[in-house]
Design an enzyme around this catalytic site. Structure first.
Site, short mmCIF file in Angstrom:
data_model
loop_
_atom_site.label_atom_id
_atom_site.label_comp_id
_atom_site.label_asym_id
_atom_site.label_seq_id
_atom_site.Cartn_x
_atom_site.Cartn_y
_atom_site.Cartn_z
N HIS A 49 -0.89 -1.59 -0.86
CA HIS A 49 -1.18 -2.66 -1.50
C HIS A 49 -0.12 -4.30 -1.27
CE1 HIS A 49 -2.64 -4.66 -4.80
NE2 HIS A 49 -1.88 -4.00 -6.04
N HIS A 64 -10.33 -2.92 4.14
CA HIS A 64 -10.70 -2.99 2.18
C HIS A 64 -11.19 -1.71 1.50
CE1 HIS A 64 -9.97 -4.78 -1.27
NE2 HIS A 64 -8.72 -5.45 -1.09
N ASP A 74 -3.30 -9.44 3.62
CA ASP A 74 -1.92 -9.66 4.88
C ASP A 74 -1.73 -9.61 5.77
OD1 ASP A 74 -0.94 -8.87 1.91
OD2 ASP A 74 -1.43 -7.23 1.58
N1 CMC Z 1 -6.08 1.74 10.10
C1 CMC Z 1 -7.52 2.62 10.31
N2 CMC Z 1 -8.17 3.24 10.08
C2 CMC Z 1 -7.98 2.63 8.88
C3 CMC Z 1 -7.51 1.87 8.30
C4 CMC Z 1 -6.85 1.53 8.70
N3 CMC Z 1 -5.72 -0.15 8.23
N4 CMC Z 1 -8.25 1.58 6.75
C5 CMC Z 1 -9.20 2.84 6.40
N5 CMC Z 1 -9.35 3.32 7.42
C6 CMC Z 1 -9.82 4.63 8.20
C7 CMC Z 1 -9.43 5.79 6.98
O1 CMC Z 1 -8.57 6.40 8.09
C8 CMC Z 1 -10.31 6.38 7.21
O2 CMC Z 1 -11.17 6.69 8.04
P1 CMC Z 1 -12.18 8.47 7.88
O3 CMC Z 1 -13.58 8.10 7.26
O4 CMC Z 1 -12.62 8.86 8.94
O5 CMC Z 1 -11.28 9.60 7.22
C9 CMC Z 1 -12.16 5.11 6.34
O6 CMC Z 1 -11.74 4.66 7.32
C10 CMC Z 1 -11.88 4.71 4.96
O7 CMC Z 1 -10.13 4.85 5.31
P2 CMC Z 1 -9.75 4.77 3.44
O8 CMC Z 1 -8.56 4.81 3.11
O9 CMC Z 1 -10.07 6.27 3.32
O10 CMC Z 1 -9.86 3.91 2.93
P3 CMC Z 1 -9.48 3.57 1.12
O11 CMC Z 1 -10.63 2.02 0.40
O12 CMC Z 1 -8.89 4.56 0.29
O13 CMC Z 1 -8.56 1.81 1.73
C11 CMC Z 1 -7.67 0.45 2.28
C12 CMC Z 1 -7.75 0.67 1.40
C13 CMC Z 1 -6.65 -0.53 1.55
C14 CMC Z 1 -6.01 1.50 1.41
C15 CMC Z 1 -6.70 0.68 4.07
O14 CMC Z 1 -7.98 -0.03 4.12
C16 CMC Z 1 -5.41 0.86 4.48
O15 CMC Z 1 -4.83 1.85 4.38
N6 CMC Z 1 -5.02 0.04 5.33
C17 CMC Z 1 -3.75 -0.41 5.93
C18 CMC Z 1 -2.72 -1.16 4.35
C19 CMC Z 1 -3.67 -2.58 3.61
O16 CMC Z 1 -3.22 -3.37 4.85
N7 CMC Z 1 -3.78 -2.70 2.46
C20 CMC Z 1 -3.60 -4.05 2.45
C21 CMC Z 1 -4.73 -4.23 1.26
S1 CMC Z 1 -5.22 -5.54 0.96
C22 CMC Z 1 -4.27 -6.47 0.05
C23 CMC Z 1 -4.29 -5.73 -1.82
O17 CMC Z 1 -5.25 -5.95 -2.32
O18 CMC Z 1 -3.52 -5.08 -1.48
#
Ligand code: CMC
Length: 444
Positions: A283, A322, A379
Site C-alpha cells: 500500500h 492496482h 507510487d
Molecule cells: N508486478 C508483476 N505482476 C503483478 C503486479 C506487479 N506489480 N501486480 C499484479 N501482478 C500480477 C500478479 O502476479 C497476478 O498474476 P497471476 O494472475 O498470473 O497470478 C495478477 O497480476 C493479479 O495480481 P494480484 O496481486 O492478485 O492483484 P491485487 O489486486 O491483489 O493486487 C496490488 C494489487 C497493487 C497489491 C498489486 O498490483 C501489487 O502488488 N503491485 C505492486 C505494489 C504497488 O505498486 N502498490 C501500490 C498500489 S497504488 C497505491 C495505493 O493505493 O496503495
C-alpha cells in the site's frame, strides 16, 4: 447451489422492470429472487438460501474484499477501467491544476467547494491548530534514534487520543469537527517531528505565516535561519502530491479506518489504524519499494533481466498494478509532470527517472503486463520526487499519510453518521478441527 446464477431483467405484467437476481439452488431445487439495488445484492439475502431450517445459509467468500461494497459513499468516485478519479464529483486533473490541498480537504470533508469566506475560516482553523502539546514532543523523543518515521507517526497519532480524551464523544458534530481540524492540522507537525528525530535534529515548531505545504517544508528543513522561505515551486509540487493522495475510495487504509471506526472508537485511534495499514509495502510503502527496486536495477541495460524475473514470478514490478485500476492511474500522469518541475528547482535530474521511464516504456509494450492490465500507479513516480526533495525512503509513506488524512477523516465522518453502518464483523469458513478432547500435558 448452481455455479451458474442467472440474472434476468424481465418485465412485469404492468411493464415495470424487475431488478432482481434469480438463483436456483441445485441442492434443493428451490428458486430465490434477490433484489438488486444499485447493482448489488444484499449479502444477508444469501442467508435465506438453505438446505434445511438448521442450515446457516449461504455466505459470500471474498478474501481481500475484491467484489464487496462495504458502504455507500459520496466522497470519491473511481472508475478503474476508464482511469477516472473524482473527489466529490470533481476530476482529479482539475483539482491538481487549480486547487490547493487545504481547499481539497474542505471539499472532501464538507462535500462542496468552499466560498472565499469559508476557505478563509477553514484555513485559519487549520493554521491555528498546527501546534502539538509539549508532551507529544516528549513522547516522540522517547523513540529510538533509528525508529522508522512511519512507526513514530502511527504511535504519535494513536497517542493523540490520550491528549484529547473528549474525542470519544463521536456523536457530537461539534466535537467531530474539532478533531477533524486537529488531525489535518497536526499530521504535518508529527510527520516533520518524526523526520527531525531520525536526523537527530531539534524539532521545528510550525510557522503560521506559511501555507500548509510551505509550513511543512519549514518544519522539515529550517536550520539556523530566522525565517524559512519555501521555494514556491517546491511548495506547489508538494501541495499537488498531497491533493493526489488525498483520497482513493475504499482502499486498504481507508477500509482500516472504517473498520476500526466501526467500533465507535475516537478518530485518532481509527486513523492510527489507517496509518498502520498504509505502512505496508503493498500500500503506502510501495513508493519506498519502487525506489529500492530502481536502485537495485541500477542501469537501463539490466531492465530486460529484471522484467524476465517479474514474468517468471520471482519479482514484482513495484509501482505497477492496482486492485481497481486496469488502466493508467490518472494520478501517475500528473505526478510524472510534477517530477520535471521539482528536478528543475533542485537543479539535478534524478538518474533513476531514466530507468523508471525506460522500465515503463518496455513494460507497457510487454505481453505479460498487457495481459495482466498492469499500468503505473501513483507510487511509480512519487518516490522520485520525494527523493529529489531530499527525503529518505522511510519518509515516503509518511508523505502519503499527510495527504490521505483528509480522505480518511471524510470517510470516518461519513461512516459515523450513516445509520446503515454496523460494527465491521466478517464471517469465516472454519477449516480447523472440532470437538477434540483436551490431552493433559504429561500425556502429549
Ligand atoms: N508486478 C508483476 N505482476 C503483478 C503486479 C506487479 N506489480 N501486480 C499484479 N501482478 C500480477 C500478479 O502476479 C497476478 O498474476 P497471476 O494472475 O498470473 O497470478 C495478477 O497480476 C493479479 O495480481 P494480484 O496481486 O492478485 O492483484 P491485487 O489486486 O491483489 O493486487 C496490488 C494489487 C497493487 C497489491 C498489486 O498490483 C501489487 O502488488 N503491485 C505492486 C505494489 C504497488 O505498486 N502498490 C501500490 C498500489 S497504488 C497505491 C495505493 O493505493 O496503495
Amino acid at each position: 447451489m448452481s455455479t451458474e446464477t442467472q440474472t434476468q431483467q424481465r418485465t412485469d405484467g404492468d411493464g415495470a422492470d424487475r431488478q432482481t437476481l434469480t438463483v436456483i439452488d441445485n441442492r434443493t431445487g428451490r428458486t430465490y429472487e434477490l433484489p438488486i439495488v444499485d447493482g448489488t445484492v444484499r449479502g444477508l439475502d444469501l442467508r435465506e438460501i438453505k438446505t434445511s431450517e438448521e442450515d446457516f445459509g449461504v455466505m459470500a467468500y471474498d478474501p481481500g474484499y475484491a467484489n464487496v461494497a462495504s458502504c455507500r459513499s459520496s466522497v470519491t468516485y473511481l472508475d478503474g477501467e476508464k482511469g477516472i478519479l473524482q473527489y466529490r464529483g470533481y476530476p482529479i486533473e482539475q483539482l491538481a491544476e487549480n486547487s490547493s490541498y487545504i481547499e481539497v480537504a474542505y471539499l472532501l470533508v464538507h462535500g462542496e467547494l468552499p466560498t472565499p469566506a469559508e476557505l478563509e475560516e477553514w484555513t485559519h482553523q487549520i493554521t491555528i491548530h498546527t501546534f502539538v502539546h509539549e508532551n507529544v514532543k516528549g513522547f516522540m523523543q522517547g523513540f529510538r534514534h533509528d525508529a522508522h518515521p512511519m512507526g513514530m507517526l502511527l504511535g504519535s497519532v494513536g497517542a493523540l487520543s490520550t491528549f484529547y480524551p473528549d474525542a470519544n464523544n463521536i456523536s457530537d458534530p461539534e466535537n467531530r469537527y474539532i478533531q477533524t481540524i486537529r488531525l489535518i492540522a497536526k499530521m504535518p507537525t508529527l510527520a516533520a517531528f518524526a523526520f527531525r528525530h531520525s536526523n537527530g535534529q531539534p524539532y521545528v515548531y510550525p510557522d503560521n505565516d506559511l501555507r500548509y505545504a510551505g509550513n511543512f517544508l519549514s518544519m522539515m528543513y529550517k536550520m539556523t535561519e530566522l525565517k524559512y522561505q519555501p521555494d514556491p515551486r517546491l511548495e506547489r509540487a508538494l501541495d499537488v502530491l498531497f491533493i493526489l493522495h488525498a483520497d482513493h475510495e475504499q482502499n486498504c487504509s481507508t477500509s482500516a479506518v472504517r473498520g476500526v471506526g466501526s467500533s465507535r472508537v475516537d478518530p485518532y485511534s481509527a486513523l492510527a489504524g489507517g496509518i498502520a495499514a498504509l505502512y505496508g509495502p503493498l500500500h503506502g510503502g510501495a513508493n519506498e519499494a519502487v525506489l529500492r527496486m530502481l536502485h537495485r536495477i541500477e542501469h537501463k541495460e539490466n531492465i530486460p533481466d529484471f522484467l524476465r524475473g517479474v514474468e517468471e514470478g520471482k519479482e514484482r514490478l513495484m509501482g505497477f498494478g492496482h486492485r481497481v485500476y486496469k488502466n493508467y492511474d490518472p494520478r501517475a500522469k500528473i505526478i510524472k509532470a510534477a517530477a520535471d518541475d521539482v528536478f528543475e528547482v533542485v537543479g539535478k535530474r534524478n538518474p533513476l527517472l531514466d530507468i523508471a521511464l525506460e522500465l515503463e516504456k518496455i513494460a507497457l509494450g510487454d505481453e505479460y503486463f498487457i495481459e495482466h492490465k498492469l499500468y503505473p500507479n501513483v507510487d511509480f513516480y512519487s518516490g522520485l520526487i520525494y527523493e529529489a526533495l531530499g527525503l529518505p525512503v522511510e519518509m515516503f509513506p509518511v508523505m502519503f499519510a499527510i495527504g490521505r488524512t483528509s480522505g480518511w477523516i471524510a470517510n470516518w465522518l461519513e461512516q459515523v453518521q450513516d445509520p446503515e453502518q454496523r460494527i465491521a464483523r466478517p464471517r469465516q469458513i472454519y477449516t480447523g478441527q472440532r470437538d477434540r478432547l483436551y490431552v493433559p500435558l504429561e500425556q502429549r
